[in-house]
Design a protein around this motif. Structure first.
Motif, short mmCIF file in Angstrom:
data_model
loop_
_atom_site.label_atom_id
_atom_site.label_comp_id
_atom_site.label_asym_id
_atom_site.label_seq_id
_atom_site.Cartn_x
_atom_site.Cartn_y
_atom_site.Cartn_z
N GLY A 16 50.42 45.16 18.06
CA GLY A 16 50.63 46.42 17.34
C GLY A 16 51.79 47.22 17.91
O GLY A 16 52.64 47.71 17.16
N LEU A 17 51.84 47.35 19.23
CA LEU A 17 52.93 48.11 19.84
C LEU A 17 54.25 47.37 19.76
O LEU A 17 55.31 48.00 19.60
N ALA A 67 43.75 33.30 22.73
CA ALA A 67 42.47 32.63 22.55
C ALA A 67 41.56 33.32 21.53
O ALA A 67 40.82 32.64 20.83
N PRO A 68 41.57 34.65 21.43
CA PRO A 68 40.65 35.30 20.49
C PRO A 68 40.96 34.94 19.04
O PRO A 68 42.02 34.36 18.75
N PRO A 69 40.07 35.29 18.14
CA PRO A 69 40.31 35.00 16.71
C PRO A 69 41.63 35.59 16.23
O PRO A 69 41.87 36.79 16.39
N ALA A 70 42.47 34.75 15.67
CA ALA A 70 43.82 35.16 15.27
C ALA A 70 43.80 36.24 14.18
O ALA A 70 44.62 37.16 14.22
N LEU A 71 42.89 36.13 13.23
CA LEU A 71 42.84 37.14 12.17
C LEU A 71 42.45 38.50 12.75
O LEU A 71 42.98 39.53 12.32
N VAL A 78 47.62 45.55 13.23
CA VAL A 78 48.03 46.45 12.15
C VAL A 78 47.44 47.84 12.38
O VAL A 78 48.13 48.85 12.21
N ALA A 79 46.19 47.91 12.80
CA ALA A 79 45.55 49.20 13.06
C ALA A 79 46.29 49.95 14.18
O ALA A 79 46.53 51.16 14.06
N VAL A 80 46.66 49.24 15.23
CA VAL A 80 47.40 49.87 16.34
C VAL A 80 48.75 50.37 15.84
O VAL A 80 49.16 51.50 16.14
N LEU A 116 52.69 45.03 6.05
CA LEU A 116 51.45 45.09 6.80
C LEU A 116 50.57 43.88 6.53
O LEU A 116 49.93 43.34 7.44
N ALA A 117 50.55 43.42 5.28
CA ALA A 117 49.77 42.22 4.94
C ALA A 117 50.33 41.00 5.65
O ALA A 117 49.57 40.18 6.20
N VAL A 118 51.64 40.87 5.68
CA VAL A 118 52.27 39.75 6.40
C VAL A 118 51.94 39.84 7.88
O VAL A 118 51.60 38.85 8.53
N MET A 119 52.01 41.05 8.43
CA MET A 119 51.70 41.24 9.85
C MET A 119 50.27 40.84 10.16
O MET A 119 50.01 40.19 11.17
N ALA A 120 49.34 41.21 9.30
CA ALA A 120 47.93 40.90 9.53
C ALA A 120 47.67 39.39 9.54
O ALA A 120 46.83 38.90 10.29
N LEU A 121 48.40 38.65 8.72
CA LEU A 121 48.15 37.22 8.56
C LEU A 121 48.98 36.33 9.49
O LEU A 121 48.67 35.15 9.66
N ALA A 122 50.05 36.87 10.07
CA ALA A 122 50.96 36.05 10.88
C ALA A 122 50.29 35.36 12.07
O ALA A 122 50.55 34.17 12.29
#
Length: 130
Positions: A16-17, A67-71, A78-80, A116-122
């Motif tokens: 996010g940052l 390692a954590p869930p990518a989604l 995106v929230a950050v 933002l949608a692209v960012m969330a899914l990348a």
């Protein structure tokens, strides 16, 4: 807090940052170079693919390493980014909320929600790439 959640938090904050920093840099490029050369609409349309591809590249890179869930990383990233941007625009720069909210109105030509949608899914794409 379990290590898994700490890792998710770290990757999400970094994403996010990092996205915010890239957006800030490309926003400066847009305002100082692209808009004077191409006009308001041309400058925005020229900047959008550059910043979106840069943030997507960051997300893919993170998705391949985390390692954590990518989604979850993508959505929390995106929230950050939205928290950082909202704070800067509304609190620091004192932009009226109506003007700030207008950048989300796709019916009026806003591109930001698509980015933002692209960012969330990348990160998810990065996880699935060979």
């Amino acid at each position: 807090m379990p290590p898994r959640y700490l890792s998710l938090l770290r990757w999400s904050l970094a994403y996010g940052l990092g996205g915010f920093a890239l957006g800030f840099l490309f926003g400066a490029l847009r305002e100082l170079v692209l808009i004077p050369q191409l006009g308001l609409t041309g400058g925005r349309w020229a900047e959008f693919p550059l910043v979106t591809l840069s943030i997507a590249a960051l997300g893919i890179w993170i998705g391949r390493r985390a390692a954590p869930p990518a989604l979850a990383i993508g959505l929390l990233g995106v929230a950050v980014l939205l928290l950082a941007e909202s704070f800067l625009a509304v609190i620091v720069l004192r932009q009226p909320i109506e003007a700030y909210a207008a950048q989300y109105n796709v019916l009026r030509g806003a591109l930001f929600p698509f980015g933002l949608a692209v960012m969330a899914l990348a990160p998810l794409l990065g996880r699935r790439l060979p």
